[in-house]
Motif scaffolding. Structure first.
Motif, PDB file in Angstrom:
ATOM      1  N   LEU A 234     -29.743  34.250  23.420  1.00 57.00           N
ATOM      2  CA  LEU A 234     -28.750  33.428  24.315  1.00 57.00           C
ATOM      3  C   LEU A 234     -27.613  33.152  23.444  1.00 57.00           C
ATOM      4  O   LEU A 234     -26.460  33.092  23.749  1.00 57.00           O
ATOM      5  N   SER A 235     -27.883  32.553  22.420  1.00 50.53           N
ATOM      6  CA  SER A 235     -26.492  31.983  21.405  1.00 50.53           C
ATOM      7  C   SER A 235     -25.873  33.091  21.085  1.00 50.53           C
ATOM      8  O   SER A 235     -24.536  32.860  21.035  1.00 50.53           O
ATOM      9  N   VAL A 236     -26.485  34.432  20.417  1.00 51.18           N
ATOM     10  CA  VAL A 236     -25.353  35.375  20.170  1.00 51.18           C
ATOM     11  C   VAL A 236     -24.689  35.835  21.499  1.00 51.18           C
ATOM     12  O   VAL A 236     -23.457  35.957  21.077  1.00 51.18           O
ATOM     13  N   MET A 237     -25.201  35.829  22.622  1.00 52.90           N
ATOM     14  CA  MET A 237     -24.624  36.349  23.778  1.00 52.90           C
ATOM     15  C   MET A 237     -23.359  35.286  23.982  1.00 52.90           C
ATOM     16  O   MET A 237     -22.284  35.681  24.487  1.00 52.90           O
ATOM     17  N   GLY A 238     -23.775  34.171  24.119  1.00 50.30           N
ATOM     18  CA  GLY A 238     -22.803  33.080  24.366  1.00 50.30           C
ATOM     19  C   GLY A 238     -21.666  33.139  23.277  1.00 50.30           C
ATOM     20  O   GLY A 238     -20.326  32.854  23.806  1.00 50.30           O
ATOM     21  N   ALA A 239     -21.841  33.315  22.080  1.00 58.57           N
ATOM     22  CA  ALA A 239     -20.855  33.550  21.118  1.00 58.57           C
ATOM     23  C   ALA A 239     -19.840  34.731  21.348  1.00 58.57           C
ATOM     24  O   ALA A 239     -18.696  34.542  21.214  1.00 58.57           O
ATOM     25  N   ALA A 240     -20.399  35.716  21.709  1.00 62.44           N
ATOM     26  CA  ALA A 240     -19.648  36.988  21.979  1.00 62.44           C
ATOM     27  C   ALA A 240     -18.893  36.605  23.234  1.00 62.44           C
ATOM     28  O   ALA A 240     -17.714  37.088  23.284  1.00 62.44           O
ATOM     29  N   VAL A 241     -19.394  36.139  24.177  1.00 66.47           N
ATOM     30  CA  VAL A 241     -18.588  35.748  25.616  1.00 66.47           C
ATOM     31  C   VAL A 241     -17.279  35.044  24.862  1.00 66.47           C
ATOM     32  O   VAL A 241     -16.282  35.370  25.360  1.00 66.47           O
ATOM     33  N   ILE A 242     -17.529  34.159  24.175  1.00 63.60           N
ATOM     34  CA  ILE A 242     -16.359  32.988  23.791  1.00 63.60           C
ATOM     35  C   ILE A 242     -15.361  33.864  23.005  1.00 63.60           C
ATOM     36  O   ILE A 242     -14.060  33.604  23.200  1.00 63.60           O
ATOM     37  N   VAL A 243     -15.883  34.831  22.039  1.00 66.76           N
ATOM     38  CA  VAL A 243     -14.891  35.641  21.251  1.00 66.76           C
ATOM     39  C   VAL A 243     -14.040  36.486  22.190  1.00 66.76           C
ATOM     40  O   VAL A 243     -12.848  36.621  22.081  1.00 66.76           O
ATOM     41  N   GLY A 244     -14.833  37.032  23.031  1.00 66.96           N
ATOM     42  CA  GLY A 244     -14.165  37.924  24.097  1.00 66.96           C
ATOM     43  C   GLY A 244     -13.054  37.226  24.824  1.00 66.96           C
ATOM     44  O   GLY A 244     -11.998  37.654  25.053  1.00 66.96           O
ATOM     45  N   VAL A 246     -11.087  34.418  24.010  1.00 67.44           N
ATOM     46  CA  VAL A 246     -10.495  34.329  23.267  1.00 67.44           C
ATOM     47  C   VAL A 246      -9.468  35.412  22.801  1.00 67.44           C
ATOM     48  O   VAL A 246      -8.212  35.271  22.833  1.00 67.44           O
ATOM     49  N   MET A 247     -10.105  36.536  22.654  1.00 62.22           N
ATOM     50  CA  MET A 247      -9.159  37.776  22.229  1.00 62.22           C
ATOM     51  C   MET A 247      -8.534  38.150  23.564  1.00 62.22           C
ATOM     52  O   MET A 247      -7.151  38.649  23.429  1.00 62.22           O
ATOM     53  N   LYS A 248      -9.047  38.241  24.817  1.00 63.35           N
ATOM     54  CA  LYS A 248      -8.118  38.455  25.821  1.00 63.35           C
ATOM     55  C   LYS A 248      -7.135  37.358  26.128  1.00 63.35           C
ATOM     56  O   LYS A 248      -5.810  37.887  26.442  1.00 63.35           O
ATOM     57  N   ILE A 249      -7.182  36.150  25.898  1.00 68.14           N
ATOM     58  CA  ILE A 249      -6.121  35.361  26.080  1.00 68.14           C
ATOM     59  C   ILE A 249      -5.081  35.735  25.045  1.00 68.14           C
ATOM     60  O   ILE A 249      -3.691  35.364  25.365  1.00 68.14           O
ATOM     61  N   LEU A 250      -5.495  35.695  23.900  1.00 69.09           N
ATOM     62  CA  LEU A 250      -4.097  36.177  22.797  1.00 69.09           C
ATOM     63  C   LEU A 250      -3.646  37.324  23.232  1.00 69.09           C
ATOM     64  O   LEU A 250      -2.412  37.769  23.025  1.00 69.09           O
ATOM     65  N   VAL A 251      -4.231  38.404  23.880  1.00 71.24           N
ATOM     66  CA  VAL A 251      -3.607  39.600  24.382  1.00 71.24           C
ATOM     67  C   VAL A 251      -2.756  39.479  25.353  1.00 71.24           C
ATOM     68  O   VAL A 251      -1.548  39.757  25.299  1.00 71.24           O
ATOM     69  N   LEU A 252      -3.059  38.334  26.333  1.00 75.13           N
ATOM     70  CA  LEU A 252      -2.032  38.412  27.489  1.00 75.13           C
ATOM     71  C   LEU A 252      -0.931  37.627  27.024  1.00 75.13           C
ATOM     72  O   LEU A 252       0.088  37.641  27.448  1.00 75.13           O
TER      73      LEU A 252
END
Length: 289
Positions: A234-244, A246-252
């Protein structure tokens, strides 16, 4: 010869005693119990509590059987065949002890009724009180056997005689008794088996297998505690979601920045083109003359 005759009489008496002895009867609480006695008697047969011979429970003669006290009975057909057994319809702790069968006031059988001990599992938090039911009004003692690897103590810790209480010094300040024995402020060192047994017969009445759960504060300092796999996933999945995210916000943001730059460039080109269009009249210095 007289000496030999005396010895023979004693031997006969011992053989007679052994042949009429009946093994203890053990039953669970509230079950029915049968106290066996197989002897011929053409007269009056009576069952009573051993220490109260005049307190008759049930009796039989050649004509019938009678239950003198409720909960005790004999069967007439069995009596005629030499089976003088007494049936206790519901055995409880008050019915424990020795019973005697007599034929015309002659003792035939003595039978000991025992109730199988209770076995109770107890889980308790540190700091709480452990309550041990004494179950009987008899004098009882409490035996403790530790299951804690760091504390292998064992032995008698208290004796209770009605309202009188005597305990080992280390338990005196922690133990009290009203209708039960209360051990206050337990810790993991109190883990173990507590046995309640009668003082006179040393009959086990109740055993408690006690587990004092560990102090929750230990969890904060236990750096070597294993983390469950599900928590790691669950911790790894949560971290992956947060990173995703952040990346999407930067792209936008980058796309918006490029769009703004492209719009500014288009507007600049349009303004430049309008300044040099062919239909616009231009005046020279000579035209002003």
């Amino acid at each position: 010869m007289q000496s030999c005759s005396s010895a023979l009489c004693i031997l006969i008496l011992l053989i007679s005693t052994v042949t009429t002895a009946v093994p203890p009867v053990k039953v669970n609480l509230h079950d029915s119990a049968t106290l066996s006695c197989s002897e011929r008697c053409s007269g009056l047969v009576r069952w009573s509590v051993s220490h109260k011979p005049t307190d008759v429970l049930a009796e039989c003669d050649q004509t019938s059987c009678r239950s003198v006290k409720e909960g005790y009975q004999m069967i007439h057909d069995q009596y005629l065949k030499g089976n003088l057994s007494l049936t206790i319809t519901e055995a409880d702790l008050t019915k424990r002890g020795w019973y005697t069968c007599q034929c015309d006031d002659k003792e035939l059988c003595d039978v000991n009724l025992q109730i199988e001990p209770f076995n109770t599992m107890v889980q308790i938090e540190p700091g709480e009180s452990l309550v041990l039911d004494l179950d009987v009004s008899d004098s009882v003692k409490v035996i403790y056997n530790s299951t804690d690897a760091a504390n292998r103590s064992s032995g008698q810790i208290c004796t209770v005689d009605r309202d009188s209480l005597q305990c080992k010094p280390e338990y005196t300040q922690r133990v009290s008794v009203i209708s039960a024995l209360e051990l206050r402020a337990v810790t993991p060192s109190d883990n173990g088996v507590y046995t309640i047994l009668t003082v006179r017969e040393e009959e086990v009445i109740h055993t408690y297998s006690v587990t004092v759960q560990g102090d929750h504060s230990d969890l904060d300092t236990d750096k070597g505690a294993a983390v469950p796999p599900c928590v790691i996933v669950l911790s790894v999945m949560g971290a992956a979601v947060i990173v995703g995210l952040v990346m999407k916000i930067l792209v936008l943001r980058r796309e918006n920045q490029l769009l703004r730059m492209e719009g500014a460039k288009n507007r600049a080109q349009m303004n430049h083109h309008s300044d040099h269009s062919p239909g616009e009249e231009r005046l020279s210095p000579h035209d002003n003359e």
